[in-house]
Design a protein around this motif. Structure first.
Motif: not given
Length: 232
Positions: A146-157, A170-181
């Motif tokens: 959410t810090a890098l994507n202000p429009d992102g929703k924390y509870f989404d995967v 410079t390297v571009t990383y692509t990863i998956w966000h998950r909320p803690i729950h």
């Protein structure tokens, strides 16, 4: 989105990983602190990269094995660790080339967040652990999304990308966000019990020139989150 291919920048990443703030003075010391006394324990380094964590664990008496998807990273690990260490090219998203209950511990530094589906990978890590064995892992902290994507929703995967610099590249990383729950639910469903959740400070020996500006010591900041899990 394009996937992160470590073969393309293995040498630059490995050189930077040794000395930079996030890996050399934050993530790796935190993993070693969670591992504690490892003398005589058989440990699998999942996504071992060029082997700095494996080397540190071996220095503390562990019997280490490791795998990584990047053949270039494993070549660097072999140079570091020698030919007598079991190092294999393997994909955490597929069945692993190890026997059931082969290890006392598994360490997984900044690995799982590359995968959308954790079901199979966590089942495999649970399979290769002895009952009561530990899975010690680090992940991108979910607040980073959410810090890098202000429009992102924390509870989404959600999948997202960001840039980082390693040894001038410079390297571009692509990863998956998950909320803690969602992380916690995945661990529980795979047969693990959470024993520790950690958001540690940087190591006490971090050089002054690497310390985050304006952050008092002991320096804490949002970057990674750490778990120690026990195989039920």
């Amino acid at each position: 989105m394009p996937k992160t291919d470590y073969d393309e920048f293995a040498a630059a990443y490995s050189a930077d990983n040794e000395v930079n703030l996030l890996n050399g003075h934050y993530e790796r010391p935190a993993m070693l602190d969670l591992a504690g006394d490892v003398d005589g324990r058989r440990i699998l380094d999942a996504g071992c990269g060029s082997g700095p964590l494996s080397a540190a664990l071996r220095d503390r008496g562990a019997i280490v094995s490791g795998f990584d998807l990047s053949a270039s990273m494993l070549e660097l690990a072999r140079r570091r660790l020698g030919d007598d260490v079991d190092l294999q090219v393997a994909d955490l998203a597929k069945p692993l080339p190890y026997d059931d209950a082969a290890f006392d511990d598994v360490v997984a530094s900044l690995v799982l967040h590359y995968l959308k589906d954790w079901t199979g990978p966590l089942a495999e890590l649970r399979r290769v652990l002895k009952p009561g064995g530990r899975l010690i892992l680090s992940l991108n902290h979910p607040f980073v999304y959410t810090a890098l994507n202000p429009d992102g929703k924390y509870f989404d995967v959600a999948e997202f990308s960001f840039d980082a610099e390693h040894a001038g590249r410079t390297v571009t990383y692509t990863i998956w966000h998950r909320p803690i729950h969602a992380m916690s639910d995945a661990f529980t469903q795979a047969g693990f019990r959470i024993s520790t959740i950690s958001e540690p400070p940087i190591s006490a020996d971090t050089p002054l020139e690497l310390r985050p500006e304006g952050v008092p010591h002991p320096a804490r900041f949002i970057s990674f989150i750490f778990f120690a899990l026990e195989a039920c």
